[in-house]
Every structure is written in C-alpha cells, then in structure tokens.
Design a protein around this motif. Sequence first.
Motif, short mmCIF file in Angstrom:
data_model
loop_
_atom_site.label_atom_id
_atom_site.label_comp_id
_atom_site.label_asym_id
_atom_site.label_seq_id
_atom_site.Cartn_x
_atom_site.Cartn_y
_atom_site.Cartn_z
N PRO A 261 0.81 -1.23 0.00
CA PRO A 261 0.00 0.00 0.00
C PRO A 261 0.84 1.28 0.00
O PRO A 261 0.43 2.28 -0.61
N ASN A 264 2.35 3.57 -3.65
CA ASN A 264 1.21 4.00 -4.46
C ASN A 264 1.58 5.22 -5.30
O ASN A 264 2.61 5.86 -5.08
N VAL A 309 2.78 0.41 -9.32
CA VAL A 309 1.93 1.09 -8.34
C VAL A 309 0.51 0.51 -8.29
O VAL A 309 -0.33 1.00 -7.55
N GLY A 310 0.26 -0.52 -9.06
CA GLY A 310 -1.03 -1.19 -9.00
C GLY A 310 -0.84 -2.63 -9.42
O GLY A 310 0.15 -2.97 -10.08
#
Length: 333
Positions: A261, A264, A309-310
């Motif tokens: 998390p 990001n 980032v994902g």
Amino acid sequence: MSLKTDFSWLPVTTMSDGSELRLPLHTLKGAHPGPTLGLTALVHGDEALPSIAILRRVFEFIDPAQLSGTVMAVPVCNPLGAGANSRNTPLDGANMNAAFGEPPEDSTSIAVRSPSEMMAQVLKKQVLPQFNYHIDFHCGDDGMSVNMIEFADEPGSTAMARAFGMPLLLKDAFGAHQIWGASQQAGAHVIVAEVGGGGILFDEWLARGVDGTLNVMRQMGMLPGDAPKPPRQIVVSNAEGHHRNLVLIRAGQGGVVMPEPAMNARAHFAGQPFTGMKLMGRMVNKYDLSVREVYETPFARTMVLAAVVGPTWRALGDTLYIVADADLAEVWD
C-alpha cells in the motif's frame, strides 16, 4: 480545439502491405525570433499516457504571437510500437531507444537497416539537428509510474531540469545509441521527462508535464514571464563512477505484481524518500496464487524513481522498481 501547428509527415519506408511507414511532425513558429525546442514522445510504444495529452495541451496553450522561436514535436517516434501498445518495435523486437547509433566501419552487416533503425535515422538526420533544446517524454505503462527528470551534467541541460520543477532529478550520461545522446551530439541541450503512468493521478501528471514544459520555455525566453523558482529537488547521480547508486529490480519470473500500500502513485508523485519501508511488493503466480517472489529495497532511506503502483502482469525480466540510496543523493534548494 484545433491546433495552430503546421502538420506534416516524414516518410520512412514502404511496408509489406503497401502502406507507408511515416512519422508525424508538428511545427509551431512564433512571431519573434528565438531558439527551437523539440518535443518527442513514444520512442517506446506503450508510453502514450500522459505524454500525448501533455504535448496536445502545450500546443493549445501557446499563443504564436507571444512565442519567440519555434516548437517542433514528434508525438509518436515509433508508430509500429504505438500501434501494438508495445515498448519494443514488433517487427524487429528492438528497443528503438537503442537504435540511434551508427554501425562500426568494419561491420560486415547488410546495409539495410532494421525498422527501428530506419525510424531512428529519419529522426537523427532530419529532425534532431534542428533542435537547440529538446525534451523527450516517457512514462510508465498501465501499472507502472515513473517520476524523474533525467539530465546531462552540462549547464544547459541542468538549467532545463531545474526549471521543469519536478522533485526528483537523475544526473545521467546519455549514450550515442539513445535519442537523447543523438540529440546531444547534434548540438541540443536535452532532458528526459519521465512523467507518470499507471493510469492513476492522471490530472496531476498532466498538469506537471504541461507546467514543466512551459516553465522550461520561460526559462529559455521563448515565452513571456519568469519561470517559478525551482522547488527543493533531490538529485540522484547515475553518471560515471556513480552507477552503483541506482538499483534496477527485475522480475525473476512472470506473474502478477502486488505492490505494498505504501508504494502507491500519490506517494510516488511526491518524489520524497521512503523511510522505514522494506517490502515494496510481491510476485503472485496467476495459476496457483502462491507468492513466488518478494521485492525489498536494499536501502534504509530509498528514493523511488520508478515503481509498479497497481496490481499488474509482468513478464520474466521486466523492470519492476528503480530505486536509489537517498543518503547518497544531493539536495538542491
């Protein structure tokens, strides 16, 4: 809104199906004399957003009556890669940003160049020599974000990097085989704007790229007004003697990367060191759903230049993270 540019095509070659391979060129001449700024994008075909949007918005903003000099733009340097949404050129599998060099004089290679080399040579011979200044735009793909300005250790490039206003700078040495090095050899001052990607924070990425470009133009005297004072910037060196400062973390196998998390797009956008973070992400096998690899930063304080980032699919050998030791970086206030 229609653009104010003169638009033309640069022919490259004829394809097997009879279609023409060609490169797009936009030219905007100002009412006053001044230098020529070149803007290029999509040397890598999967880096369209926000690069294309940035170029479009820059041209929408510029008033030719206020412009001193000329802005030239090639928004798609690799239409074969762009058409396939592929980083490399599909016809030859090559990274076009390694195709700008010249073969050695004693080469026994056949004189006909590969498609990537053909496109690079059109840019190298017809476009790059016209630039006094050059910004080459790159970004991450659908799952990766990149946040830095790369610049050469010379006054013109350094001034452009500072004026662009991004918080993270990478001092680098441009190779002659890259578009950046070829442009530099032709006489231009060059920076590489690695702005965004990941399909996240798109408005912020777009604004940063547009504002940065206009600030560089103000700094060069091409637009009226003064460029804002640069923000506090952190400088990572990848120049000669400093190559160990930069670590590329690649995938040892294919799978889905699940970032932590903390890793990001919004934190990455800020360009500040990550402290106390060790785990950056995990590679999950898409069949048995097991964790196959774990990615950790090797530094106590980490500068993140590029990162997944994902959740995103990555193949064997793909770069997942580019990190640097924040304790070895310079700070420019």
